[in-house]
Design a protein around this motif. Structure first.
Motif, PDB file in Angstrom:
ATOM      1  N   GLU A   1      59.573  16.984 102.892  1.00 25.36           N
ATOM      2  CA  GLU A   1      59.758  15.551 103.047  1.00 25.36           C
ATOM      3  C   GLU A   1      58.488  14.782 102.738  1.00 25.36           C
ATOM      4  O   GLU A   1      58.532  13.669 102.230  1.00 25.36           O
ATOM      5  CB  GLU A   1      60.227  15.231 104.464  1.00 25.36           C
ATOM      6  N   GLU A   2      57.332  15.373 103.112  1.00 31.18           N
ATOM      7  CA  GLU A   2      56.089  14.655 102.895  1.00 31.18           C
ATOM      8  C   GLU A   2      55.785  14.474 101.422  1.00 31.18           C
ATOM      9  O   GLU A   2      55.028  13.601 101.030  1.00 31.18           O
ATOM     10  CB  GLU A   2      54.915  15.373 103.582  1.00 31.18           C
TER      11      GLU A   2
ATOM     12  N   CYS B   1      51.006  24.747 100.899  1.00 29.73           N
ATOM     13  CA  CYS B   1      51.532  25.800 100.040  1.00 29.73           C
ATOM     14  C   CYS B   1      52.398  26.720 100.888  1.00 29.73           C
ATOM     15  O   CYS B   1      52.472  26.572 102.111  1.00 29.73           O
ATOM     16  CB  CYS B   1      50.400  26.584  99.373  1.00 29.73           C
ATOM     17  N   PHE B   2      53.040  27.681 100.244  1.00 31.89           N
ATOM     18  CA  PHE B   2      53.878  28.623 100.986  1.00 31.89           C
ATOM     19  C   PHE B   2      53.862  29.983 100.308  1.00 31.89           C
ATOM     20  O   PHE B   2      53.449  30.124  99.142  1.00 31.89           O
ATOM     21  CB  PHE B   2      55.311  28.092 101.125  1.00 31.89           C
TER      22      PHE B   2
ATOM     23  N   LYS C   1      53.870  23.589  96.863  1.00 30.96           N
ATOM     24  CA  LYS C   1      54.931  22.876  97.555  1.00 30.96           C
ATOM     25  C   LYS C   1      55.744  22.070  96.540  1.00 30.96           C
ATOM     26  O   LYS C   1      55.275  21.852  95.422  1.00 30.96           O
ATOM     27  CB  LYS C   1      54.339  21.968  98.614  1.00 30.96           C
ATOM     28  N   PRO C   2      56.948  21.616  96.903  1.00 34.49           N
ATOM     29  CA  PRO C   2      57.642  21.804  98.189  1.00 34.49           C
ATOM     30  C   PRO C   2      58.176  23.221  98.351  1.00 34.49           C
ATOM     31  O   PRO C   2      58.394  23.928  97.364  1.00 34.49           O
ATOM     32  CB  PRO C   2      58.790  20.793  98.109  1.00 34.49           C
ATOM     33  N   THR C   3      58.363  23.611  99.604  1.00 24.83           N
ATOM     34  CA  THR C   3      58.834  24.959  99.902  1.00 24.83           C
ATOM     35  C   THR C   3      60.244  25.154  99.354  1.00 24.83           C
ATOM     36  O   THR C   3      61.156  24.384  99.679  1.00 24.83           O
ATOM     37  CB  THR C   3      58.833  25.204 101.422  1.00 24.83           C
TER      38      THR C   3
ATOM     39  N   LEU D   1      59.685  28.493  91.378  1.00 26.30           N
ATOM     40  CA  LEU D   1      58.432  28.922  91.977  1.00 26.30           C
ATOM     41  C   LEU D   1      57.283  28.685  91.006  1.00 26.30           C
ATOM     42  O   LEU D   1      57.355  29.064  89.836  1.00 26.30           O
ATOM     43  CB  LEU D   1      58.496  30.402  92.360  1.00 26.30           C
ATOM     44  N   ASN D   2      56.210  28.055  91.515  1.00 25.15           N
ATOM     45  CA  ASN D   2      55.008  27.815  90.730  1.00 25.15           C
ATOM     46  C   ASN D   2      53.801  28.262  91.529  1.00 25.15           C
ATOM     47  O   ASN D   2      53.607  27.821  92.672  1.00 25.15           O
ATOM     48  CB  ASN D   2      54.880  26.327  90.385  1.00 25.15           C
TER      49      ASN D   2
END
Length: 252
Positions: free
Chosen positions: A72-73, A203-204, A224-226, A233-234
């Protein structure tokens, strides 16, 4: 003339009202002029409250509206990439977060396996600039649906070069044999951004079921975003910076 007070949610809006004072009347000191003040109390507007809060000399704790759900951020503003060598944007940390929400290990069951993940450290090029860093751990299915209670680690207490050290155990709240095919364990690295006054996901990383085996493991970090569905995926960086874990299996 406007008189504002920093405490309370009220202001006094005053306007002058001309009146004639008889020469024979007994004037009081504050009535030496030909004007008197007429005041009414009105609540602050939203803009005035926001302006007032920004001028407070301390950082208030983040409210529930400022801690945003994953992704959301990103709608507010893309995170600024700062050079770790310059130290630009470095702000003293006054931690307002409560300790993490880690859960105890589940009771053992015959022929069932429990997993303990030790989060050792995470490598980031601007590790020294992250304020109140912590990791959110969750277990998701292929559709991104939670299979376990979400857990937060306590805020990391040690930073060294390009690493933030956690050294904390996370107990997965489901026996491995009960997890559906395609499930994955996600790790979201979060930190506080004082200028924007909310907690952001930087990050995730994730670990799939075929990667679960006793011993240490390093896993890649993604931008992000997750993406809980693991479709877009990057990599966060081309540098050899990873999330370092250690796995312990418990089976009766």
């Amino acid at each position: 003339m406007n008189i504002k007070y920093s405490q309370g949610n009220f202001r006094k809006r005053c306007s002058r009202q001309t009146r004639t004072i008889s020469p024979r009347s007994r004037r009081k000191p504050w009535e030496s002029s030909q004007h008197a003040l007429k005041c009414e109390v009105q609540p602050y507007s939203y803009q005035e409250r926001s302006h007032l809060q920004q001028r407070l000399p301390f950082r208030r704790p983040a409210s529930a509206f400022e801690i945003l759900a994953p992704g959301e951020e990103e709608n507010l503003e893309l995170e600024e990439e700062l050079d770790a060598g310059t130290g630009a944007g470095l702000t003293p940390s006054f931690s307002s977060r409560v300790p993490g929400t880690l859960l105890p290990r589940l009771p053992s069951e015959p022929e069932m396996t429990l997993l303990t993940l030790t989060i050792e450290k995470i490598g980031l090029k601007d590790a020294g600039q992250c304020i109140d860093p912590y990791i959110t751990v969750s277990v998701k299915d292929l559709n991104g649906i939670d299979l376990n209670p979400v857990q937060d680690t306590p805020v990391a207490t040690r930073k060294e070069d390009t690493y933030i050290h956690f050294s904390v155990d996370v107990e997965i709240q489901k026996h491995l044999e009960k997890l559906p095919k395609g499930a994955a364990i996600f790790f979201e690295f979060k930190h506080y951004k004082p200028k924007k006054r909310f907690t952001s996901t930087k990050c995730f990383a994730f670990m799939e079921m075929d990667e679960i085996k006793p011993g240490p493991i390093v896993i890649e970090l993604y931008k992000k975003p997750t993406d809980f569905k693991r479709k877009k995926l990057n990599l966060l960086t081309k540098k050899p910076l990873y999330l370092h874990l250690n796995q312990t299996l418990h089976k009766d």
